[in-house]
Design an enzyme around this catalytic site. Structure first.
Site, PDB file in Angstrom:
ATOM      1  N   LYS A  47     -14.713 -10.775   5.118  1.00 45.03           N
ATOM      2  CA  LYS A  47     -14.363  -9.343   5.154  1.00 45.03           C
ATOM      3  C   LYS A  47     -14.625  -8.773   6.546  1.00 45.03           C
ATOM      4  CE  LYS A  47     -15.196  -8.860   0.218  1.00 45.03           C
ATOM      5  NZ  LYS A  47     -16.024  -8.381  -0.890  1.00 45.03           N
ATOM      6  N   GLN A  91     -21.815  -5.879  -1.647  1.00 48.88           N
ATOM      7  CA  GLN A  91     -21.362  -7.146  -2.217  1.00 48.88           C
ATOM      8  C   GLN A  91     -22.145  -7.470  -3.493  1.00 48.88           C
ATOM      9  OE1 GLN A  91     -18.715  -8.794  -1.085  1.00 48.88           O
ATOM     10  NE2 GLN A  91     -18.875 -10.479  -2.533  1.00 48.88           N
ATOM     11  N   ASP A 114     -14.338  -0.298  -3.151  1.00 47.70           N
ATOM     12  CA  ASP A 114     -14.300  -1.361  -4.160  1.00 47.70           C
ATOM     13  C   ASP A 114     -13.789  -0.836  -5.505  1.00 47.70           C
ATOM     14  OD1 ASP A 114     -14.899  -4.016  -3.603  1.00 47.70           O
ATOM     15  OD2 ASP A 114     -17.028  -3.573  -3.329  1.00 47.70           O
TER      16      ASP A 114
HETATM   17  N1  GUN Z   1     -18.167 -10.049  -5.559  1.00 42.89           N
HETATM   18  C1  GUN Z   1     -17.074 -10.772  -5.892  1.00 42.89           C
HETATM   19  N2  GUN Z   1     -15.958 -10.059  -5.630  1.00 42.89           N
HETATM   20  C2  GUN Z   1     -16.355  -8.878  -5.123  1.00 42.89           C
HETATM   21  C3  GUN Z   1     -15.645  -7.724  -4.654  1.00 42.89           C
HETATM   22  O1  GUN Z   1     -14.419  -7.642  -4.662  1.00 42.89           O
HETATM   23  N3  GUN Z   1     -16.418  -6.699  -4.193  1.00 42.89           N
HETATM   24  C4  GUN Z   1     -17.783  -6.776  -4.183  1.00 42.89           C
HETATM   25  N4  GUN Z   1     -18.445  -5.709  -3.740  1.00 42.89           N
HETATM   26  N5  GUN Z   1     -18.457  -7.824  -4.621  1.00 42.89           N
HETATM   27  C5  GUN Z   1     -17.745  -8.862  -5.073  1.00 42.89           C
END
Ligand code: GUN
Length: 280
Positions: A47, A91, A114
C-alpha cells in the site's frame, strides 16, 4: 477467460496518478500497522509503495506489537483532526489486546477509506451511499464491471463472512439486484451453494479449498484467498487454478487478480476523500 486484475489496476492507478498531477496538493493517507504479522506487513508495504507510485503522501506508523489501545485511540483522534490527512487505514487484524471494534469506531467516517466504520457499513446496508466502499469489495465490483459481468438477478455465493470482504460485498451485490448466499466455517454442504451459483467469490485463506468439483461449467470464480506456501511466499489462492481454469467461464488468478484491485480501490478512495474535502 482470465479476469486480469493486474492489468486493470495498472490502468486505474495510471488515471489516478494523472489526476493527482492536476491537484494543488497531494492526497495524504495515514497507514497504521501494529505488530509484525507477516501477511499484514506485506500488504502494508504494498500500500505504501503504491502511494509513492501515484504521488499520494503516506504517513506510516509501524507500531510495536505491545502498543496500547489507549495510545492508538489517541493517535486516531489526532489524525481525525489533522487537516492534511485525507484517509486513515488501520491494518487488520490487530493484536488481541486491542479491541478492533473500538478502534474502527474511532475513525472519522469521512476519513475511513477502508469503509469499515459503523457509519459507512450502516449506510451501505441500508442501500444508501457510504462515504467509502471497503477496498476489496470495491475492487471486485470494478473487476466484474470491467469485464461486463452482470450481477443483477444472478446467484452469487460468497465464502467469507468478515467485515473486510463478505458482509460489505454481499450488501453491494444485493443493492445491484443479485441473490447472495454468504457461506462460512459452519456452512454445511458448501457444494450445494457453489454448484448452484453463477458467480463464486472465495476468501477463506485455505489453500486450494475449491477444485473443479465445486463449479458448474458456466461459473465465474473470483479468488480472494491468499495462502502461504511452504516458503512463506503469499502466492496461491483458495481455488486450485490448474484444475479449475479451463473448466469454467472465467476466473481471477492469484496473484494478479483481486490483490492489485484492492490496492487500486484504496488509492481511489483516498483520492476521492481529498476531492470531497478540497474543491480543486
Ligand atoms: N486486512 C486484510 N485486508 C485488509 C484491508 O483491506 N484493510 C485493512 N485495514 N486491513 C486488512
Amino acid at each position: 477467460m482470465i479476469l486480469d486484475g493486474k492489468k486493470l489496476s495498472k490502468n486505474i492507478l495510471n488515471n489516478i496518478s494523472l489526476e493527482i498531477k492536476t491537484l494543488k496538493n497531494k492526497p495524504c493517507l495515514a497507514v497504521i500497522l501494529v505488530g509484525d504479522d507477516y501477511a499484514s506487513s506485506v500488504y502494508v508495504n504494498k500500500k505504501i509503495k503504491t502511494c509513492n507510485e501515484v504521488d499520494i503522501k503516506s504517513i506510516d506508523y509501524k507500531l510495536d506489537k505491545n502498543y496500547k489501545e489507549e495510545d492508538l485511540l489517541k493517535l486516531i483522534d489526532e489524525l481525525n483532526s489533522n487537516d492534511e490527512v485525507n484517509g486513515i487505514l488501520v491494518q487488520l487484524p490487530l493484536p488481541v489486546h486491542i479491541d478492533t471494534k473500538k478502534i474502527i469506531k474511532k475513525i472519522s467516517a469521512k476519513k475511513d477509506v477502508d469503509g469499515f466504520s459503523p457509519t459507512n457499513l450502516g449506510l451501505l446496508l441500508s442501500n444508501d451511499t457510504p462515504y467509502f466502499y471497503p477496498a476489496t469489495p470495491l475492487g471486485i465490483m470494478m473487476l466484474l464491471e470491467h469485464y461486463n459481468i452482470e450481477v443483477k438477478a444472478k446467484n452469487i455465493c460468497i465464502i467469507n463472512d468478515s467485515i473486510i470482504v463478505g458482509r460489505p460485498l454481499a450488501a453491494m451485490l444485493l443493492n445491484k439486484g443479485a441473490s447472495v448466499s454468504i457461506c462460512h466455517k459452519l456452512t454445511k454442504n458448501l457444494k450445494d451453494y457453489t454448484l448452484n451459483a453463477d458467480i463464486i467469490i472465495s476468501a477463506t485463506g485455505v489453500l486450494h479449498l475449491l477444485d473443479d468439483s465445486f463449479f458448474n461449467e458456466n461459473a465465474i470464480a473470483i479468488d480472494v484467498g491468499i495462502c502461504k506456501k511452504e516458503n512463506n511466499k503469499l502466492i496461491s489462492g483458495d481455488i486450485n487454478y490448474e484444475k479449475v481454469a479451463n473448466k469454467i467461464k472465467a476466473i481471477s488468478p492469484v496473484p494478479g487478480g483481486v490483490g492489485p484491485m484492492t490496492i487500486a480501490a484504496l488509492m481511489f478512495n483516498t483520492l476521492k476523500s481529498y476531492k470531497e474535502k478540497n474543491n480543486d
